[in-house]
Design a protein around this motif. Structure first.
Motif, mmCIF file in Angstrom:
data_model
loop_
_atom_site.group_PDB
_atom_site.id
_atom_site.type_symbol
_atom_site.label_atom_id
_atom_site.label_comp_id
_atom_site.label_asym_id
_atom_site.label_seq_id
_atom_site.Cartn_x
_atom_site.Cartn_y
_atom_site.Cartn_z
ATOM 1 N N ASP A 1 4.275 -40.045 4.337
ATOM 2 C CA ASP A 1 4.155 -38.850 4.270
ATOM 3 C C ASP A 1 4.649 -37.891 5.221
ATOM 4 N N THR A 2 4.209 -38.185 6.562
ATOM 5 C CA THR A 2 4.255 -37.509 7.687
ATOM 6 C C THR A 2 5.799 -37.477 7.975
ATOM 7 N N ILE A 3 6.531 -38.747 7.981
ATOM 8 C CA ILE A 3 7.908 -38.910 8.163
ATOM 9 C C ILE A 3 8.605 -37.864 6.946
ATOM 10 N N TYR A 4 8.220 -37.990 5.878
ATOM 11 C CA TYR A 4 8.900 -37.053 4.915
ATOM 12 C C TYR A 4 8.819 -35.713 5.305
ATOM 13 N N TYR A 5 7.692 -35.190 5.698
ATOM 14 C CA TYR A 5 7.538 -33.736 5.985
ATOM 15 C C TYR A 5 8.362 -33.476 7.113
ATOM 16 N N CYS A 6 8.642 -34.350 8.159
ATOM 17 C CA CYS A 6 9.468 -34.048 9.312
ATOM 18 C C CYS A 6 10.673 -33.905 8.858
ATOM 19 N N ALA A 7 11.288 -34.824 7.777
ATOM 20 C CA ALA A 7 12.746 -34.855 7.536
ATOM 21 C C ALA A 7 13.150 -33.621 6.649
ATOM 22 N N VAL B 1 16.288 -35.506 16.203
ATOM 23 C CA VAL B 1 15.589 -36.737 16.671
ATOM 24 C C VAL B 1 14.144 -36.754 16.860
ATOM 25 N N THR B 2 13.363 -37.552 16.033
ATOM 26 C CA THR B 2 11.777 -37.691 16.071
ATOM 27 C C THR B 2 11.140 -38.919 16.198
ATOM 28 N N ALA B 3 10.255 -38.827 16.876
ATOM 29 C CA ALA B 3 9.498 -40.359 17.083
ATOM 30 C C ALA B 3 7.980 -39.928 16.305
ATOM 31 N N ILE B 4 7.436 -40.713 15.789
ATOM 32 C CA ILE B 4 6.469 -41.170 15.006
ATOM 33 C C ILE B 4 5.667 -42.100 15.805
ATOM 34 N N HIS B 5 4.402 -41.818 16.402
ATOM 35 C CA HIS B 5 3.462 -42.785 17.066
ATOM 36 C C HIS B 5 2.150 -42.823 16.471
ATOM 37 N N PRO B 6 2.140 -43.881 15.353
ATOM 38 C CA PRO B 6 0.791 -44.024 14.747
ATOM 39 C C PRO B 6 -0.230 -45.003 15.642
ATOM 40 N N GLU C 1 8.109 -35.522 18.669
ATOM 41 C CA GLU C 1 7.301 -36.541 18.211
ATOM 42 C C GLU C 1 5.908 -35.954 17.886
ATOM 43 N N LEU C 2 5.230 -37.105 17.084
ATOM 44 C CA LEU C 2 4.135 -36.834 16.687
ATOM 45 C C LEU C 2 3.189 -38.172 16.980
ATOM 46 N N THR C 3 1.875 -37.717 17.600
ATOM 47 C CA THR C 3 0.980 -39.019 17.622
ATOM 48 C C THR C 3 -0.076 -38.949 16.566
ATOM 49 N N ILE C 4 -0.112 -39.896 15.619
ATOM 50 C CA ILE C 4 -1.071 -39.881 14.533
ATOM 51 C C ILE C 4 -2.073 -40.814 14.617
ATOM 52 N N MET C 5 -3.545 -40.321 14.351
ATOM 53 C CA MET C 5 -4.412 -41.574 14.505
ATOM 54 C C MET C 5 -5.589 -41.536 13.513
ATOM 55 N N MET D 1 27.214 -39.954 12.285
ATOM 56 C CA MET D 1 26.337 -38.590 12.320
ATOM 57 C C MET D 1 27.173 -37.663 13.134
ATOM 58 N N VAL D 2 27.545 -38.025 14.561
ATOM 59 C CA VAL D 2 28.339 -37.417 15.282
ATOM 60 C C VAL D 2 29.671 -36.734 14.710
ATOM 61 N N GLU D 3 30.288 -37.574 14.047
ATOM 62 C CA GLU D 3 31.616 -37.132 13.277
ATOM 63 C C GLU D 3 31.178 -36.361 12.307
ATOM 64 N N ARG D 4 29.843 -36.290 11.633
ATOM 65 C CA ARG D 4 29.809 -34.907 10.625
ATOM 66 C C ARG D 4 28.906 -33.826 11.331
ATOM 67 N N LYS D 5 28.570 -34.026 12.668
ATOM 68 C CA LYS D 5 27.722 -33.053 13.309
ATOM 69 C C LYS D 5 26.454 -32.475 12.346
ATOM 70 N N GLN D 6 25.848 -33.695 12.051
ATOM 71 C CA GLN D 6 24.537 -33.717 11.390
ATOM 72 C C GLN D 6 23.987 -34.903 11.130
ATOM 73 N N GLY D 7 22.542 -34.786 11.194
ATOM 74 C CA GLY D 7 21.758 -36.137 10.984
ATOM 75 C C GLY D 7 20.326 -35.953 11.362
ATOM 76 N N HIS D 8 19.714 -37.094 11.251
ATOM 77 C CA HIS D 8 18.134 -36.973 11.672
ATOM 78 C C HIS D 8 17.763 -38.481 11.843
ATOM 79 N N ILE D 9 17.681 -38.729 13.074
ATOM 80 C CA ILE D 9 17.261 -40.111 13.457
ATOM 81 C C ILE D 9 15.802 -40.083 13.739
ATOM 82 N N ILE D 10 14.895 -40.744 12.866
ATOM 83 C CA ILE D 10 13.466 -41.004 13.192
ATOM 84 C C ILE D 10 12.861 -42.153 13.510
#
Length: 248
Positions: free
Chosen positions: A214-220, A173-178, A230-234, A122-131
Motif C-alpha cells: 500500500d505504501t509503495i503504491y502511494y509513493c508511485a 527514486v524511492t527507498a522503502i525501509h520496513p 525514503e520512508l522507514t516503516i515500523m 527510462m533515461v531514453e524516455r526521460k521518465q520513470g520511477h525506481i523503488i
C-alpha cells in the motif's frame, strides 16, 4: 516491473498495482508460482501480465530477460526492486560464506543488474520511477545481522546515488525501509524452520506484505513532481532493531 513477485511484498505489490489497472512485468525464479500469479492477475483484473523467469543473481539471465522486451513492454514506468533475502543469523566469526555470497549477490548485485539494464530505458524516455526495497537493517545494525545489514546499507547508499545520477532525466527514486514484516522472510532466514520463523513474530502485530505494498503504491501514485526519497516503516510495537513492546 516487479522483481521477486512470487511471494510476500512482491506478490502484494503485483496485486495492488493490478487492482489499479497497471500492466505488469513480474519476475522470479519459481516458474510455477509466477505463472499462477500471472493467470490470477489477468483473470481477476483484466490487465496484461508478462512473467519473466530468471535468477536475479545471474547477470547473463537478467540481460537476456530484459533484452527480450519488445514494444510497449520496454516502456517501464515503475521498477520495484523487491527481490532480496536474509540467510542465517550467525556472528561474524561463524558466518557461512555461501550465505554471505547469496545475500550480496541477491540484495546488492541483483538490484544493480536490473537497475543497470532498466534505467537506460527510462533515461531514453526521460521518465520513470525506481523503488528500492531496503530495510531497517539498512539504517541500523544488530547482533548477528552483519552481512545482511551490510547489504541493506548498500541499498540505502545506492538509492541515494541513483537519486542523484538520474535527477537530470526526471526519474524518481524511492527507498522503502520496513521493520518487521511477516512474510517468508524469516522462513528463508532460518532455512525452512517454520517454528523458529513463527517465534520471530510472537507477542506483537507485525507489518504485513499488504501494508508495505500500500505504501509503495502511494509513493508511485503521487503526482510526477513529487518524490518520496525514503520512508522507514515500523510496526507500532517496534521502535528500532532493539526496542520492542511484546506481550507475554
Amino acid at each position: 516491473m516487479i522483481t521477486g513477485a512470487t511471494s510476500g511484498i512482491g506478490e502484494a505489490c503485483a496485486t495492488i498495482f493490478a487492482q489499479n489497472n497497471c500492466n505488469l512485468i513480474i519476475t522470479g525464479r519459481r516458474a510455477d508460482r509466477l505463472q499462477k500469479l500471472s493467470a490470477q492477475l489477468t483473470t481477476n483484473y483484466g490487465i496484461k501480465v508478462l512473467p519473466l523467469v530468471f535468477d536475479i543473481r545471474n547477470y547473463d539471465e537478467v540481460k537476456i530477460a530484459i533484452g527480450s522486451l519488445e514494444g510497449e513492454w520496454k516502456n517501464i514506468d515503475i521498477l520495484i526492486n523487491n527481490a532480496g533475502l536474509s540467510l542465517g543469523l550467525d556472528p561474524i566469526d561463524k558466518g557461512s560464506i555461501d550465505d554471505w555470497n547469496t545475500m550480496i549477490d541477491t540484495n546488492v548485485k541483483g538490484l544493480l543488474y536490473i537497475s543497470r539494464l532498466v534505467s537506460p530505458l527510462m533515461v531514453e524516455r526521460k521518465q520513470g520511477h525506481i523503488i528500492n526495497l531496503g530495510s531497517i537493517a539498512g539504517k541500523e545494525t544488530y547482533a548477528n545481522g552483519n552481512v545482511y545489514c551490510a547489504s541493506k546499507h548498500a541499498v540505502d547508499a545506492l538509492n541515494k546515488a541513483m537519486r542523484i545520477d538520474l535527477l537530470p532525466y526526471n526519474i524518481r527514486v524511492t527507498a522503502i525501509h520496513p521493520g518487521a514484516v511477516e512474510t517468508e522472510f524469516s522462513i528463508v532466514r532460518f532455512k525452512g524452520d517454520e517454528e523458529k520463523a513463527k517465534n520471530v513474530y510472537k507477542g506483537f502485530e507485525a507489518l504485513s506484505a499488504n501494508d508495505i505494498a500500500d505504501t509503495i503504491y502511494y509513493c508511485a501514485a503521487l503526482p510526477s513532481h513529487v518524490n518520496i526519497n525514503e520512508l522507514t516503516i515500523m510496526p507500532t510495537a517496534q521502535a528500532n532493531t532493539v526496542y520492542w513492546n511484546k506481550r507475554g
